[in-house]
Design an enzyme around this catalytic site. Structure first.
Site, mmCIF file in Angstrom:
data_model
loop_
_atom_site.group_PDB
_atom_site.id
_atom_site.type_symbol
_atom_site.label_atom_id
_atom_site.label_comp_id
_atom_site.label_asym_id
_atom_site.label_seq_id
_atom_site.Cartn_x
_atom_site.Cartn_y
_atom_site.Cartn_z
ATOM 1 N N CYS A 181 0.866 -1.194 0.000
ATOM 2 C CA CYS A 181 0.000 0.000 0.000
ATOM 3 C C CYS A 181 0.895 1.235 0.000
ATOM 4 O O CYS A 181 0.630 2.232 -0.668
ATOM 5 C CB CYS A 181 -0.868 0.045 1.255
ATOM 6 N N HIS A 185 1.116 5.235 -1.374
ATOM 7 C CA HIS A 185 0.408 6.059 -0.385
ATOM 8 C C HIS A 185 1.238 6.448 0.833
ATOM 9 O O HIS A 185 0.686 6.605 1.917
ATOM 10 C CB HIS A 185 -0.866 5.339 0.068
ATOM 11 N N ARG A 229 -12.881 -0.208 -1.740
ATOM 12 C CA ARG A 229 -11.657 0.553 -2.071
ATOM 13 C C ARG A 229 -10.416 -0.302 -1.784
ATOM 14 O O ARG A 229 -9.485 -0.375 -2.579
ATOM 15 C CB ARG A 229 -11.657 1.857 -1.263
ATOM 16 N N CYS A 233 -7.608 -1.885 -4.397
ATOM 17 C CA CYS A 233 -6.177 -1.602 -4.239
ATOM 18 C C CYS A 233 -5.383 -2.905 -4.264
ATOM 19 O O CYS A 233 -4.349 -2.995 -4.925
ATOM 20 C CB CYS A 233 -5.912 -0.856 -2.937
#
Lengths: 272, 196
Positions: A181, A185, A229, A233
């Site tokens: 992730c 991010h 979401r 991802c």
């Protein structure tokens, strides 16, 4: 106009605007296009359709026990909806685990309505005529927290544990593309193509991102929740699929939600 | 069900460290789908080391070790040719499919270069996770040494910059030898729009 008629009218505008966005030749960030779309909608948001359906589903008697969800405890006591989304995920003594809204709704469908876990999770991500009860319920319940600050607690040891595990998941690099992730991010001001990427380790970005989910996705014509979401991802991360409303997703949601503490909740929003 | 859930939590709390607990939880709750099998959750040494040092500087000794080991994994083309067709390279740079559970595994994967890099000026929709590669050849030269470097850099970025965000396109079998040559040409063919 009542909310449903107004939202239906808005949907027509939405299709037209989506077409216009595709035809636009000028260099313009996706975020700017969505801003124009939001401006055209004014006070309207297609998610109102989902919210209205969700409120009805909350109050509707269903399942073998013929009961509604109105006595469901989603964080602030049985039947309390206002503000509940801002304290989730949290530890629930009756299940002995930390749960987000979607996991908790599955629990209530089982205990109050006598619906099996499999049936409660059926069609969790709706598409077109196969509508999702869960997306509607979440849209409505979340909308009842608009204007309230995120206030997720880590006071219970299980909550702290979920946060720490979620944090490890966030930085966990694996798969054929070596993605975590964190690859997209964990730095400020990055874009993938023209899409701006929130730095979810930075409170300001985390607040802005978390407080605007669920969202009405213009590209999909559906309201999508945080579970969706995260699922999407992980698909793009080339990982296997995270189980819907599973403890693993709840842990990651805990990391993101707690990082967003203090942010004023304002969803369902309109998203790309 | 409550007993089971409680037992699960107790097991997690008993783990010596949260990293292990996170892996155990992912292995319990993630499901294989399409080509995305559960063994993708198993980390190799690079992934394990980079996860451990995420958010803080990688010690130089660790970086050197990774780069040395990964350099040895690069298989350069047997014919000694590095430059393919830049037009095919542009298509590969534009395509983002491959290796996702939603992708057909029998179809060629893309490199999705534009997701993270600026390349040709004709494409305005580019990301900023990686540096701009516009004018790459004009800036760095078009010689065979540069071609070989770029081929290796795409094949295995970890050999040059440990814990890079960029996938190991060759080492992990995402792109074929021919596809990598085509992307090298996109960067290093003087006729490529990247060098205009």
């Amino acid at each position: 106009m009542n909310p449903i008629h107004r939202a239906a009218a808005v949907l027509c505008v939405a299709s037209a605007m989506a077409g216009a966005a595709v035809l636009a030749q000028q260099p313009s960030s996706t975020e700017q296009e969505i801003e124009k779309y939001r401006a055209a909608l004014g006070e309207d948001n297609p998610a109102e359709l989902w919210e209205a359906r969700g409120e009805a589903l909350w109050k509707e008697k269903a399942g073998p026990k013929g009961a509604s969800l109105e006595r469901c405890d989603i964080g602030l006591g049985p039947g309390v909806v206002k503000g509940a989304y801002t304290v989730l995920p949290k530890y629930f003594a009756d299940t002995g685990k930390v749960q987000d809204l979607e996991s908790r709704l599955v629990t209530c469908m089982e205990t109050l309505q006598g619906i099996s876990e499999a049936d409660a999770k059926k069609n969790h991500f709706g598409s077109g005529p196969k509508r999702s009860k869960m997306e509607a319920l979440v849209a409505w319940i979340a909308s009842e927290s608009r204007g309230m600050p995120m206030n997720v607690s880590l006071a219970h040891p299980e909550e702290k544990e979920a946060y720490e595990i979620g944090k490890r998941m966030f930085f966990y690099r694996a798969g054929p593309h070596d993605f975590a992730c964190a690859t997209c991010h964990s730095r400020d001001n990055l874009r993938i193509r023209l899409q701006e990427l929130p730095n979810l380790t930075n409170p300001k970005d985390a607040q802005r991102a978390y407080t605007t989910w669920p969202g009405y996705r213009v590209s999909q014509g559906e309201v999508r929740t945080m579970q969706h979401r995260i699922n999407d991802c992980y698909r793009q991360q080339r990982f296997p699929e995270p189980g819907y409303a599973s403890d693993a997703v709840t842990a990651l949601v805990m990391y993101l939600a707690h990082n967003a503490n203090g942010g004023v909740y304002n969803a369902p929003a309109v998203k790309r | 069900m409550i007993a089971l859930a409680a037992a699960g939590c107790a097991a997690l709390r008993g783990s010596p460290d949260e990293e292990q607990a996170a892996v155990a939880l992912m292995k319990k709750d993630f499901k294989p789908r399409g080509q995305a099998t559960l063994d993708r959750l198993d980390q190799d040494d690079v992934q394990r080391t980079c996860t451990r040092y995420s958010g803080r500087p990688l010690p130089p000794a660790e970086a050197q070790r990774i780069e040395k080991e990964q350099l040895a994994l690069i298989r350069y083309p047997a014919d000694g040719e590095y430059l393919g067709d830049w037009k095919a390279g542009e298509k590969i740079a534009q395509t983002g499919v491959g290796k996702q559970w939603s992708d057909d595994p029998s179809r060629a994967a893309g490199g999705n270069c534009y997701a993270c890099h600026e390349l040709s000026h004709a494409e305005l929709s580019y990301g900023t996770i990686g540096p701009s590669l516009y004018h790459f050849g004009r800036t760095r030269g078009f010689g065979t040494d540069v071609q070989k470097y770029v081929y290796g850099r795409i094949y295995n970025p970890e050999a040059f910059s440990a814990c890079s965000s960029m996938p190991r396109f060759g080492a992990h079998g995402i792109l074929t030898e021919k596809q990598i040559k085509d992307v090298v040409a996109l960067l290093l063919d003087p006729r490529s729009p990247v060098n205009q």
